[in-house]
Enzyme design. Sequence first.
Site, PDB file in Angstrom:
ATOM      1  N   GLU A 134       5.482 -11.810   6.921  1.00  0.00           N
ATOM      2  CA  GLU A 134       4.852 -12.580   8.011  1.00  0.00           C
ATOM      3  C   GLU A 134       4.295 -11.675   9.090  1.00  0.00           C
ATOM      4  O   GLU A 134       3.576 -12.126   9.969  1.00  0.00           O
ATOM      5  CB  GLU A 134       5.880 -13.531   8.644  1.00  0.00           C
ATOM      6  CG  GLU A 134       6.124 -14.772   7.821  1.00  0.00           C
ATOM      7  CD  GLU A 134       7.031 -15.760   8.518  1.00  0.00           C
ATOM      8  OE1 GLU A 134       7.581 -15.422   9.583  1.00  0.00           O
ATOM      9  OE2 GLU A 134       7.205 -16.862   7.987  1.00  0.00           O
ATOM     10  N   LYS A 135       4.640 -10.383   9.060  1.00  0.00           N
ATOM     11  CA  LYS A 135       4.142  -9.490  10.117  1.00  0.00           C
ATOM     12  C   LYS A 135       2.622  -9.508  10.152  1.00  0.00           C
ATOM     13  O   LYS A 135       2.013  -9.516  11.208  1.00  0.00           O
ATOM     14  CB  LYS A 135       4.658  -8.060   9.914  1.00  0.00           C
ATOM     15  CG  LYS A 135       4.651  -7.285  11.223  1.00  0.00           C
ATOM     16  CD  LYS A 135       4.495  -5.824  11.002  1.00  0.00           C
ATOM     17  CE  LYS A 135       3.065  -5.536  10.915  1.00  0.00           C
ATOM     18  NZ  LYS A 135       2.574  -4.311  10.535  1.00  0.00           N
ATOM     19  N   ASP A 136       2.009  -9.528   8.953  1.00  0.00           N
ATOM     20  CA  ASP A 136       0.549  -9.653   8.872  1.00  0.00           C
ATOM     21  C   ASP A 136       0.240 -11.142   8.711  1.00  0.00           C
ATOM     22  O   ASP A 136      -0.086 -11.619   7.619  1.00  0.00           O
ATOM     23  CB  ASP A 136       0.023  -8.835   7.697  1.00  0.00           C
ATOM     24  CG  ASP A 136       0.275  -7.355   7.894  1.00  0.00           C
ATOM     25  OD1 ASP A 136      -0.536  -6.693   8.541  1.00  0.00           O
ATOM     26  OD2 ASP A 136       1.321  -6.869   7.420  1.00  0.00           O
TER      27      ASP A 136
ATOM     28  N   MET B 243       0.850  -1.197   0.000  1.00  0.00           N
ATOM     29  CA  MET B 243       0.000   0.000   0.000  1.00  0.00           C
ATOM     30  C   MET B 243       0.882   1.243   0.000  1.00  0.00           C
ATOM     31  O   MET B 243       0.431   2.331   0.369  1.00  0.00           O
ATOM     32  CB  MET B 243      -0.925   0.005   1.217  1.00  0.00           C
ATOM     33  CG  MET B 243      -1.892  -1.194   1.199  1.00  0.00           C
ATOM     34  SD  MET B 243      -3.362  -0.941   2.199  1.00  0.00           S
ATOM     35  CE  MET B 243      -2.664  -0.769   3.816  1.00  0.00           C
TER      36      MET B 243
ATOM     37  N   GLY C  99      11.326  -3.196   5.444  1.00  0.00           N
ATOM     38  CA  GLY C  99      10.639  -4.498   5.391  1.00  0.00           C
ATOM     39  C   GLY C  99      10.143  -4.782   3.975  1.00  0.00           C
ATOM     40  O   GLY C  99      10.274  -5.907   3.466  1.00  0.00           O
ATOM     41  N   HIS C 100       9.570  -3.768   3.318  1.00  0.00           N
ATOM     42  CA  HIS C 100       9.104  -3.960   1.936  1.00  0.00           C
ATOM     43  C   HIS C 100      10.283  -4.241   1.004  1.00  0.00           C
ATOM     44  O   HIS C 100      10.189  -5.086   0.115  1.00  0.00           O
ATOM     45  CB  HIS C 100       8.388  -2.693   1.431  1.00  0.00           C
ATOM     46  CG  HIS C 100       7.105  -2.381   2.132  1.00  0.00           C
ATOM     47  ND1 HIS C 100       6.956  -1.292   2.968  1.00  0.00           N
ATOM     48  CD2 HIS C 100       5.902  -3.004   2.126  1.00  0.00           C
ATOM     49  CE1 HIS C 100       5.725  -1.257   3.428  1.00  0.00           C
ATOM     50  NE2 HIS C 100       5.055  -2.285   2.942  1.00  0.00           N
TER      51      HIS C 100
ATOM     52  N   ALA D 234       4.074   3.764   1.249  1.00  0.00           N
ATOM     53  CA  ALA D 234       4.740   4.112   2.523  1.00  0.00           C
ATOM     54  C   ALA D 234       5.796   3.052   2.831  1.00  0.00           C
ATOM     55  O   ALA D 234       5.830   2.480   3.925  1.00  0.00           O
ATOM     56  CB  ALA D 234       3.728   4.258   3.661  1.00  0.00           C
TER      57      ALA D 234
HETATM   58  O1  PAF Z   1      -0.378  -5.785   3.622  1.00  0.00           O
HETATM   59  C1  PAF Z   1      -0.720  -4.849   2.858  1.00  0.00           C
HETATM   60  O2  PAF Z   1       0.027  -3.910   2.611  1.00  0.00           O
HETATM   61  C2  PAF Z   1      -2.101  -4.875   2.232  1.00  0.00           C
HETATM   62  O3  PAF Z   1      -3.025  -5.464   3.083  1.00  0.00           O
HETATM   63  C3  PAF Z   1      -2.123  -5.549   0.839  1.00  0.00           C
HETATM   64  C4  PAF Z   1      -1.757  -7.017   0.934  1.00  0.00           C
HETATM   65  C5  PAF Z   1      -1.173  -4.832  -0.103  1.00  0.00           C
HETATM   66  C6  PAF Z   1      -3.538  -5.488   0.237  1.00  0.00           C
HETATM   67  O4  PAF Z   1      -3.964  -4.173   0.099  1.00  0.00           O
END
Ligand code: PAF
Length: 261
Positions: free
Chosen positions: A131-133, A12, A18-19, A14
């Site tokens: 894995e954080k989510d 999303m 981690g990304h 930002a």
């Molecule tokens: O984890 C996220 O950033 C969001 O939930 C995702 C998987 C990009 C879906 O909008």
Amino acid sequence: MRRTTIALVPTMGALHAGHIALVKFASRRADRVVVSIFLNPTQFAAHEDLTSYPRTLRQDISWLAAARTDLVWVPSVDVMYPAGFATRIVPEGSATAGLEDAFRPHFFSGVATVVAKLFIQCRPDIAIFGEKDYQQLKVVTQLARDLDLKTRVIGVPTIREKDGLALSSRNAYLSAQERTVAPVLHRVLSDCAKSIAAGGPISGILENGRTAITRAGFALDYLEARHADTLAPVGARREGPIRLLVAARLGKTRLIDNIAV
Ligand code: PAF
């Protein structure tokens, strides 16, 4: 001739380290890496932080260029949800485990719908999620399987600050004082995991963990021990593999984290 493989990293925006770790992981597993940036309105409730969510598109794109992303897909809301859009995926199973879904009832339907669209648009061979989510990772893994989407979902371990705080775009909301308290979540998870691994009673250990989190100044949503695959509640270590999951609010910021036992 071998077909070129594609990895998708849905985000999303930002972006943080981690990304970028997900992007680097993706580039080791596939020939081409696509990163999507879409702040998905359908996974936010009206009272949540959609309007204040950090938007850093220029910086995100320059980081992704430095990380050698092949394509950045930044659809508009109109492209994803054109006028008349009327379809919604409502996941069950781990999406109804009583964790995030109990506090954000709209969330997994929004995630499942947008992730299915992203998979269909980008047709990746693999998709990389942090894995954080953890509950989200389980939900999208099942989604890809159930809908025959031909994308293999791969989870990547959480990247943490030196003091243990899991990297998250929402950490930007923390005040300086809250930032000093935030690592308590990971500390409590680690302590609970060690005690459970040593054979201690799960319910008492979690109760102490809940008290420690609340005493530190959090408003606790949940601290739970669940089966790492199904997210079903576990009462004893032999019912494992066990994952501990936590969500708590510090001031206006809601933080989540999890750890393997
Ligand atoms: O984890 C996220 O950033 C969001 O939930 C995702 C998987 C990009 C879906 O909008």
